[in-house]
Design a protein around this motif. Structure first.
Motif, PDB file in Angstrom:
ATOM      1  N   GLY C 131      -0.035   8.892 -10.643  1.00 25.90           N
ATOM      2  CA  GLY C 131       0.905   8.313  -9.321  1.00 25.90           C
ATOM      3  C   GLY C 131      -0.314   7.943  -8.193  1.00 25.90           C
ATOM      4  O   GLY C 131       0.186   7.399  -7.424  1.00 25.90           O
ATOM      5  N   LEU C 133      -2.694   6.074  -8.597  1.00 19.54           N
ATOM      6  CA  LEU C 133      -3.568   4.785  -8.388  1.00 19.54           C
ATOM      7  C   LEU C 133      -2.797   3.666  -7.832  1.00 19.54           C
ATOM      8  O   LEU C 133      -1.921   3.672  -7.677  1.00 19.54           O
TER       9      LEU C 133
ATOM     10  N   GLU E 219       2.793   7.411   1.407  1.00 15.93           N
ATOM     11  CA  GLU E 219       1.759   7.389   0.423  1.00 15.93           C
ATOM     12  C   GLU E 219       1.535   6.096   0.055  1.00 15.93           C
ATOM     13  O   GLU E 219       2.254   5.205   0.378  1.00 15.93           O
TER      14      GLU E 219
ATOM     15  N   ARG F  12      -7.333   7.740   1.699  1.00 14.53           N
ATOM     16  CA  ARG F  12      -6.186   8.100   0.670  1.00 14.53           C
ATOM     17  C   ARG F  12      -6.888   9.257  -0.230  1.00 14.53           C
ATOM     18  O   ARG F  12      -7.981   9.250  -0.605  1.00 14.53           O
ATOM     19  N   ILE F  17     -10.567   4.526   2.602  1.00 11.91           N
ATOM     20  CA  ILE F  17     -10.583   3.422   1.818  1.00 11.91           C
ATOM     21  C   ILE F  17     -11.103   2.351   2.688  1.00 11.91           C
ATOM     22  O   ILE F  17     -11.852   1.301   2.060  1.00 11.91           O
ATOM     23  N   SER F  39      -8.812  -1.734  -4.028  1.00 10.86           N
ATOM     24  CA  SER F  39      -9.847  -2.038  -2.882  1.00 10.86           C
ATOM     25  C   SER F  39      -8.986  -1.511  -1.590  1.00 10.86           C
ATOM     26  O   SER F  39      -9.607  -1.717  -0.663  1.00 10.86           O
ATOM     27  N   GLY F  40      -7.570  -1.383  -1.660  1.00 13.09           N
ATOM     28  CA  GLY F  40      -7.003  -0.895  -0.287  1.00 13.09           C
ATOM     29  C   GLY F  40      -6.181  -1.775   0.314  1.00 13.09           C
ATOM     30  O   GLY F  40      -5.746  -1.736   1.185  1.00 13.09           O
ATOM     31  N   SER F  42      -3.119  -2.716  -0.693  1.00 12.20           N
ATOM     32  CA  SER F  42      -1.689  -1.995  -0.430  1.00 12.20           C
ATOM     33  C   SER F  42      -1.739  -1.168   0.667  1.00 12.20           C
ATOM     34  O   SER F  42      -0.702  -1.015   1.411  1.00 12.20           O
ATOM     35  N   HIS F  81       5.423  -3.461  -4.033  1.00 14.71           N
ATOM     36  CA  HIS F  81       5.598  -3.556  -5.666  1.00 14.71           C
ATOM     37  C   HIS F  81       6.783  -3.171  -6.505  1.00 14.71           C
ATOM     38  O   HIS F  81       7.193  -3.848  -7.150  1.00 14.71           O
ATOM     39  N   GLU F 158       1.763  -8.460  -3.247  1.00 11.58           N
ATOM     40  CA  GLU F 158       1.702  -9.173  -4.397  1.00 11.58           C
ATOM     41  C   GLU F 158       3.220  -9.724  -4.614  1.00 11.58           C
ATOM     42  O   GLU F 158       3.843  -9.501  -5.803  1.00 11.58           O
TER      43      GLU F 158
HETATM   44  N1  LIG Z   1      -0.406   7.697  -3.641  1.00  9.63           N
HETATM   45  C1  LIG Z   1      -1.881   7.877  -3.701  1.00  9.63           C
HETATM   46  N2  LIG Z   1      -2.330   9.021  -3.503  1.00  9.63           N
HETATM   47  C2  LIG Z   1      -3.764   9.045  -3.302  1.00  9.63           C
HETATM   48  N3  LIG Z   1      -4.662   8.093  -3.534  1.00  9.63           N
HETATM   49  C3  LIG Z   1      -4.127   6.884  -3.787  1.00  9.63           C
HETATM   50  C4  LIG Z   1      -2.534   6.574  -3.722  1.00  9.63           C
HETATM   51  N4  LIG Z   1      -2.290   5.290  -3.917  1.00  9.63           N
HETATM   52  C5  LIG Z   1      -3.523   4.468  -3.934  1.00  9.63           C
HETATM   53  N5  LIG Z   1      -4.673   5.633  -3.985  1.00  9.63           N
HETATM   54  C6  LIG Z   1      -6.050   5.102  -4.051  1.00  9.63           C
HETATM   55  O1  LIG Z   1      -6.092   4.396  -2.970  1.00  9.63           O
HETATM   56  C7  LIG Z   1      -7.360   3.115  -3.228  1.00  9.63           C
HETATM   57  C8  LIG Z   1      -6.567   1.793  -2.688  1.00  9.63           C
HETATM   58  O2  LIG Z   1      -5.293   1.746  -3.132  1.00  9.63           O
HETATM   59  P1  LIG Z   1      -4.439   0.508  -3.006  1.00  9.63           P
HETATM   60  O3  LIG Z   1      -3.207   0.708  -3.669  1.00  9.63           O
HETATM   61  O4  LIG Z   1      -4.338   0.152  -1.426  1.00  9.63           O
HETATM   62  O5  LIG Z   1      -5.218  -0.684  -3.951  1.00  9.63           O
HETATM   63  P2  LIG Z   1      -4.766  -2.096  -3.784  1.00  9.63           P
HETATM   64  O6  LIG Z   1      -5.993  -2.961  -3.096  1.00  9.63           O
HETATM   65  O7  LIG Z   1      -3.410  -2.470  -3.401  1.00  9.63           O
HETATM   66  O8  LIG Z   1      -4.937  -2.360  -5.684  1.00  9.63           O
HETATM   67  P3  LIG Z   1      -3.986  -3.311  -6.375  1.00  9.63           P
HETATM   68  O9  LIG Z   1      -4.845  -4.607  -6.465  1.00  9.63           O
HETATM   69  O10 LIG Z   1      -4.515  -2.672  -7.754  1.00  9.63           O
HETATM   70  O11 LIG Z   1      -2.867  -3.211  -6.016  1.00  9.63           O
HETATM   71  C9  LIG Z   1      -7.113   3.360  -4.867  1.00  9.63           C
HETATM   72  O12 LIG Z   1      -8.433   3.738  -5.100  1.00  9.63           O
HETATM   73  C10 LIG Z   1      -6.358   4.101  -5.310  1.00  9.63           C
HETATM   74  O13 LIG Z   1      -7.061   5.342  -6.185  1.00  9.63           O
END
Ligand SMILES: Nc1ncnc2c1ncn2[C@@H]1O[C@H](COP(=O)(O)OP(=O)(O)OP(=O)(O)O)[C@@H](O)[C@H]1O
Ligand code: HEM
Ligand SMILES: Nc1ncnc2c1ncn2[C@@H]1O[C@H](COP(=O)(O)OP(=O)(O)OP(=O)(O)O)[C@@H](O)[C@H]1O
Ligand SMILES: [Mg+2]
Ligand SMILES: [Mg+2]
Lengths: 219, 253, 215, 57, 219, 215
Positions: C131, C133, E219, F12, F17, F39-40, F42, F81, F158
């Motif tokens: 969860g 990720l 989160e 996170r 991040i 990469s952060g 979201s 999402h 997205e």
């Molecule tokens: N609920 C959470 N708790 C702890 N860490 C998290 C949580 N959600 C995401 N992360 C971590 O924060 C980092 C950034 O996540 P984020 O969801 O912002 O990525 P993203 O750029 O949106 O990626 P994607 O293209 O896969 O959607 C990731 O390394 C992830 O492991």
């Protein structure tokens, strides 16, 4: 299969807190009944086995309705359905894990509750024995309801309603076997054997029916 | 295209609601007539007979109570048979049959419960006791309501039918419990005196009207059941045509 | 290994979504489903996986190590819209569970969990709860699930949703290697997957109301 | 209370419940047939009475 | 806000069939009890209020733990959090909808169940009154647990430890107020007023605590 | 309307991040976030929406009809999402709920539900339960949700996942029109959205362990 068992157990310990919810709910029930019955210790001892059984029945219901729904929501159910092991077996293993995760702690806690209810040793032993034999039947019956709940957008109460009437025989024979162990003339074995038979019956019927419902819930 | 209609022709041979509807249209008036006649006869016999020396006037409750109680179990049996039809042969008419029997079963069970209570007050001195027979009938009533609720909670009728079929079959274990509860547990309630292996033990004076009423109730049940099935088929036909119309409209737009 | 579908039709509610879909896929062949939203791509894949009953027609599988009459689902991986992983468990626990539970189908062997995680480019983080990720990382591990247990047939429903460009390439590589090793792949997608020589099937959606029974 | 009361009460209850069942079935049937008639009047006909091609995309 | 209330109500009705379900559920529980404790009408009348209260607790628990989790899983929670109405209000409205959807039908059905349990008029009236006053407290307490459950992906244990012990006072004062109404010497008002106080206390504390937990659940 | 972010950083778990992200977006401007999985993207969007606390820095909003000190979230639509729709309710019920619950922000007015459904190309099926739709149809209705209540800022994570090509175009149109009407849009995406003249921000992920407190 063992993997599935372990995973489900891990999930129920880690996430749902199944064991503790059940035991706490159980304790709550047992804590409240004396208010109704009043401080009459004899009466309490008399209805003790029944209360413990009813408590076990109700607390088994608490998490059971999401047995398969959680699997569907994250897509795992699809993979379980596709796998080559007969679905009945998969369901049975999940039931077993649920039983170990939630009902077994109740069985283990029951002597404590027996003490609270002022029951004597024979009665406590009898309750524990009948619970250990009878409570799997409740889980197996509940699994049918849980499988039906998969098609329902939100299971909850409706599932419990469908399931509870079916558990009545289990309750009847569980309680009467316990009383038979305590009160002299009545023999313990006949109701106990019937209880065993009921559990075996539902151990066969429950998973089969649940598997059937799951197969038909395809969407 | 032709495969499509071919497949569906095969399907409709299996279950032909249209043919069923014509059959029902032919049968219904006759069955309704029979029902009325039987009820007239049964009521006449019932009220012409003497009262039971022990139970007094109240024995007349028997003429509605016992047939209703029998029907409450028979209706469930019909549902269980339909459930097998649904699961094994996937027969759409079986779906319809199981679904429409549930409200009727609930109705008859309610009659048995209420008339039983009304009989219990003068005979046992209380409206309700929690003995095995009474409670298991009550549980049967709850199961009917649960099944109705289940059917209403799902809107894909064929899926609803298959899922409730599973529950109907599992719930069938309650029927023997009701039937034999008076023998397995000591209860206030009367043990079976009509339907038993060594023949009826009831006075023929009461037996005759009772049997006539039982037949009348049974015919009534089948009349209502067929009519309800017809209604359900019509309901599904309407909804299928509405869907088709909506799709056609969307296509043209 | 030969996957055959014969004049399949499927229903959703009262609507027939498609009729008369047939195809044959042998070793190393792939089928890509395209079509607008709601045209029945996911439905077709679920019918092939055995998760939805076909209204007519049937899917069968043949080949060495396959008893006749086997369900194709038993020899398939299904990657749906949802990832089939538990948020509460770590990635490692999730993958290990599926590895043991699914087991290898005859005729191939699978990677270890570490190798699979490396392959999807997320080596060091199998100890995190699933969860935690990001969307794309979750999807990558769902893909890693395909690698930890061998299945000759891959059924993929929008596999590259949420993946970034490099993961897209990584995934195309994976599928190409799977095909080269004699596997079969079926994928529904809105973006080109970069598979060469794959058969195409364009879904159109809504083939009629299945009202005949009641009419 | 007299025994007659209980007897008549049970018959009345029975008549009411059966009356409800019959009434509901009958009214439901009439409503459905009415619906079907309106549908047919508005030009939607049974599919079996239609050339099959129209329904295929 | 009214829209939220209506939606939640609709959801709880849609899923299970609505008010009927609560009543059915309750009846099923009550029908099961005599099988356990036996058909002794006096005994039933005595434990009746306790049973009705336990039924209310159980039905509130079935489903309450997913009050916010379901919202989170489909992403609605984010939008609720972003909206400008104070979160406390949103939480309170959701609690209210949950109470109306699941507990209120029970309150309404309780006289019927009282009759089944052979309770007399005073007892029935007292049960109904205490239920209507006390059951919201259970919902509010449960809401805190539900909010905490959202925060901790594996926090089930904590929730049960938190929620059930807190409901025990509600249950105890509810039941004892009922008995006080029936049995002569004990006065009805003191426990009843305490029950009112508990409900008011949790009506204020529950949503506030739940809102706090939700704000920190980001989160 | 002016959305300003000043040297934002977010965490996170224990990882920072990103750090030091700043931007200003005025009427009609858009920001597109790109970057590999995890990469952060979201995370940044959630910080802006106020769903995650920023570690340092802050986001503010100014403009007519906006009291100073307002949370930007109140003036934003967030499309994550997940679609924020209930499977059990019909599409119409879902949309109506959000329409009434969200209400229009000052400075604009929204479409009716029918118009919104037409706009996303799914006019006639608002009576279906949301759970009965295909993945792309669900996403389209989640987009329709943006249209039934007016918000000047759109935060999109997205948005085009699961959409087919024609829906992609439809969506690009919608955003363009929103911008032309003076709105602001932020989007994280792996596929080109087809927005001209949008600012780009490339996320790189993992800006260091936030060990300061313990060091
Ligand atoms: N609920 C959470 N708790 C702890 N860490 C998290 C949580 N959600 C995401 N992360 C971590 O924060 C980092 C950034 O996540 P984020 O969801 O912002 O990525 P993203 O750029 O949106 O990626 P994607 O293209 O896969 O959607 C990731 O390394 C992830 O492991
Ligand atoms: C609510 C209360 C009652 C319920 C639910 C109930 C239920 C039933 C049922 C299910 C049967 C069918 C049994 C069978 O076929 O074996 C039955 C039969 C019968 N009941 Fe009742 N009953 C109730 C009260 C009473 C009372 C108060 C009396 C009279 C004192 C009574 C007298 C009978 C008789 C005489 C039969 C026929 C038995 C036979 O000949 O087979 N019942 N009842
Ligand atoms: N669970 C369901 N119950 C009823 N109908 C459904 C269900 N799921 C999908 N449908 C309907 O079936 C049709 C096909 O859906 P399907 O999911 O196969 O489309 P798809 O091609 O995968 O679309 P997408 O590209 O959006 O994923 C749609 O019209 C949809 O409304
Ligand atoms: Mg799809
Ligand atoms: Mg993301």
């Amino acid at each position: 299969m063992i993997a599935l068992f372990l995973r489900d157990l891990k999930l129920s310990i880690r996430a749902g807190g199944g064991a503790l919810i059940g035991v706490l709910f159980f304790m709550t029930i047992v804590a409240v009944i004396p208010f109704g019955v009043g401080p009459d210790l004899n009466l309490l001892a008399r209805i003790g086995p029944a209360i413990v059984w009813i408590g076990a029945l109700l607390s088994a219901l608490l998490g059971l309705d999401r047995l398969f729904q959680a699997e569907r929501e994250d897509g795992s159910l699809d993979l379980l359905l596709m796998h080559e092991t007969p679905l009945v077996l998969t369901v049975a293993v999940k039931c077993l894990a649920h039983w170990v995760g939630t009902s077994l702690p109740l069985v283990i806690a029951s002597p404590l509750l027996g003490l609270f209810m002022n029951m004597d040793e024979t009665a406590i032993a009898a309750v524990m024995l009948t619970l250990i034999v009878g409570s799997p039947a409740i889980t197996f019956i509940g699994a049918v309801g849980a499988a039906v709940a998969v098609v329902l957008p939100r299971g909850g109460l409706l599932v419990s309603i469908l399931v509870l009437p079916l558990t009545v025989p289990v309750l009847i024979f569980g309680v009467s076997a316990t009383y038979a162990a305590v009160q002299e003339p009545a023999p313990f074995m006949p109701p106990f054997l019937i209880l065993v038979a009921i559990t075996l019956f539902f151990a066969a019927l429950g998973p089969a029916a649940a598997a059937l419902a799951l197969r038909n819930s395809a969407e | 295209m032709s495969e499509n209609s071919l497949a569906i022709t095969k399907f409709s041979d299996l279950a032909n609601p249209t043919r069923f509807l014509t059959l029902v249209a032919r049968l219904l008036p006759w069955m309704a007539g029979t029902t009325v006649l039987l009820f007239a006869l049964g009521l006449y016999l019932g009220f012409a007979a003497e009262g039971d020396y022990q139970q007094g006037e109240t024995v007349r409750i028997m003429y509605v109570h016992v047939p209703a109680a029998w029907l409450s179990m028979m209706c469930y049996t019909v549902m269980a048979a339909s459930a097998i039809g649904t699961l094994v042969w996937r027969h759409p008419l079986a779906d319809v049959s199981a679904k429409t029997a549930a409200p009727l079963g609930a109705g008859f069970t309610l009659i048995a419960l209420i008339t039983g209570s009304l009989w219990g007050k003068p005979m046992w001195g209380t409206w309700w006791v929690w003995d095995a027979r009474l409670t298991s009938v009550f549980v049967l009533f709850l199961m009917y309501l649960g099944l109705i609720a289940l059917n209403r909670a799902m809107d894909d009728p064929s899926k609803a039918a298959r899922v409730s079929a599973v529950l109907i079959l599992v719930g069938f274990v309650n029927i023997p419990i009701i039937k034999f509860s008076v023998e397995w547990w000591n209860t206030l309630h009367q043990p079976a005196s009509v339907v038993r292996l060594d023949g009826p033990t009831i006075d023929p004076e009461f037996l005759r009207p009772l049997l006539v009423m039982a037949v009348a109730f049974t015919v009534l049940f089948f009349t209502l059941h067929l009519a309800a099935m017809r209604n359900e088929i019509l309901r599904r036909r309407v909804s299928a045509q509405r869907r088709l119309a909506a799709r056609m409209a969307a296509r043209e737009a | 290994m030969l996957l055959t579908a014969e004049s399949l039709a499927a229903r959703r509610g009262e609507d027939l979504i498609f009729v008369n879909v047939s195809f044959r896929l042998g070793r190393g062949e792939a089928l890509v489903l395209t079509g607008p939203n709601g045209s029945g791509k996911s439905t077709l894949l679920r019918v092939i996986a055995g998760l939805l009953p076909a209204e007519t027609g049937h899917v069968s599988i043949a080949g060495e190590g396959v008893e006749s009459g086997s369900r194709p689902g038993e020899f398939s991986h299904y990657l749906g819209h949802r990832n089939a992983m538990k948020k509460e468990l770590t990635v490692g626990e999730n993958l290990r569970f599926w590895q043991v539970f699914l087991g290898d189908a005859p005729g191939g062997s699978a990677m270890t969990i570490e190798d699979a995680a490396d392959t999807v480019g997320l080596g060091g983080i199998t100890h995190l709860p699933f969860g935690y990720l990001s969307a794309g990382q979750q999807r990558r591990f769902a893909i890693a699930k395909l690698l930890v247990a061998y299945r000759p047939i891959w059924i993929l429903d929008e596999p590259t949703a949420a993946l970034d460009a490099s993961a897209d390439r990584m995934f195309a590589d994976l599928v190409t290697r799977h095909l080269a090793a004699g596997g079969i792949a079926l994928a529904a997608t809105h973006q080109p997957l970069g598979l060469e020589g794959a058969q195409q099937l364009r879904m159109t959606g809504f083939a009629g109301v299945d009202a005949e029974v009641w009419a | 209370m007299s025994h007659a009361f209980y007897v008549y009460a049970s018959y009345v209850v029975t008549v009411i419940i059966i009356g409800c069942l019959i009434g509901w079935t009958w009214l439901d049937g009439r409503a459905r047939q009415q619906e079907l008639r309106t549908l047919e009047a508005s030009g939607i006909r049974r599919r079996s009475a239609k050339p099959a091609d129209e329904t295929k995309s």
